[in-house]
Design an enzyme around this catalytic site. Structure first.
Site, short mmCIF file in Angstrom:
data_model
loop_
_atom_site.label_atom_id
_atom_site.label_comp_id
_atom_site.label_asym_id
_atom_site.label_seq_id
_atom_site.Cartn_x
_atom_site.Cartn_y
_atom_site.Cartn_z
N TYR A 170 50.97 65.85 6.22
CA TYR A 170 51.84 66.50 7.21
C TYR A 170 51.72 68.01 7.09
O TYR A 170 51.58 68.72 8.09
CB TYR A 170 53.29 66.04 7.00
CG TYR A 170 54.24 66.53 8.06
CD1 TYR A 170 54.07 66.17 9.39
CD2 TYR A 170 55.32 67.34 7.74
CE1 TYR A 170 54.95 66.60 10.38
CE2 TYR A 170 56.21 67.77 8.71
CZ TYR A 170 56.02 67.41 10.03
OH TYR A 170 56.89 67.85 11.00
N SER A 180 56.41 73.30 12.31
CA SER A 180 57.44 72.91 11.35
C SER A 180 57.45 73.91 10.21
O SER A 180 56.46 74.60 9.96
CB SER A 180 57.12 71.51 10.80
OG SER A 180 57.91 71.20 9.66
#
Length: 250
Positions: free
Chosen positions: A158, A145
């Protein structure tokens, strides 16, 4: 002849989103697919859509035993592994203060441990394919990501998981690159998938508002990046692709 004829590709998290789109795209290039996820019903539908002899493996790859068993079944049924896509992932955003610890544990389990389990189990087969297959190369791709490139408030764990898999991928790349196992990382920005459906409020509303103000990537856009990475000539390794919506600033 399709560019991946005679190869086998294993995709985790193949039951939806980027994993599903990547499986379809790799099959279109001639690869035989091994579809791995927890939701067998969705995998069966995808296998029927792909056609041919796609292999369905219901497994939770956060469990090392299930991950290893999935890989062994893949090799037993197809005889090889040429491409592996670590796609399973979860995004649970929110402030660190008073965050549910189980959310942190879940992100580490899915985004990091599952990658390690699948990588550990597939490495011997990928190295064998690189040394013996007509293509003379194999590919291990992890879907990360843009959160692995820049930390943001409310995204700490995250970010931790995505920065972590990026570091692991680069270290592994250096270790195996002379054996013609290419290790790549694809880092999508905002993408229209199920990922944000797991969020609690108010993070879910914030993400929905963000999507209303920009045109997000589609899962097929990310799948095309994966295909580009794994279909290069043996002499070329694309180690990292960052792909964002045109309107995404960070």
């Amino acid at each position: 002849m399709a560019r991946l004829d005679g190869t086998t590709a294993l995709v985790t998290g193949a039951s939806s989103g980027i994993g599903e789109a990547t499986a379809v795209a790799l099959a279109a290039e001639g690869a035989r697919l091994v579809l791995v996820a927890r939701r067998r019903d969705r995998l069966e539908v995808l296998a029927a859509r792909i056609g041919g002899d796609a292999v369905v493996v219901e497994a939770d790859v956060t469990d090392p035993a299930q991950a290893a068993a999935a890989v062994e079944r893949a090799v037993a049924e197809t005889g090889r592994l040429d491409v592996v896509v670590n796609n399973a992932g979860v995004m649970l955003l929110g402030p660190a203060v008073e965050a549910p610890l189980e959310e942190w544990d879940r992100m580490v389990a899915v985004n990091v441990q599952a990658v390690l389990h699948v990588t550990h189990a597939t490495l011997p087969h990928l190295l064998e394919a690189a040394g013996t297959a007509p293509r003379g190369v194999s590919d291990l791709v992890t879907i990360s990501s843009t959160a692995g490139r820049a930390a943001r408030s409310g995204s700490g764990v995250y970010n931790l998981t995505k920065f972590g898999v990026g570091a692991f991928a680069e270290a592994l790349r250096q270790e195996v690159t002379r054996r013609h196992l290419r290790v790549g990382l694809v880092e999508p920005g905002a993408t229209a998938t199920e990922l944000r459906s797991h969020l609690r409020e108010p993070q879910r509303t914030a993400q929905e508002e963000r999507f209303r103000t920009m045109e997000p990537l589609q899962a097929t856009d990310v799948a095309e990046a994966v295909v580009y990475m794994v279909t290069r000539d043996r002499r070329t390794a694309i180690s990292e692709i960052t792909i964002r919506p045109t309107e995404q600033e960070s």
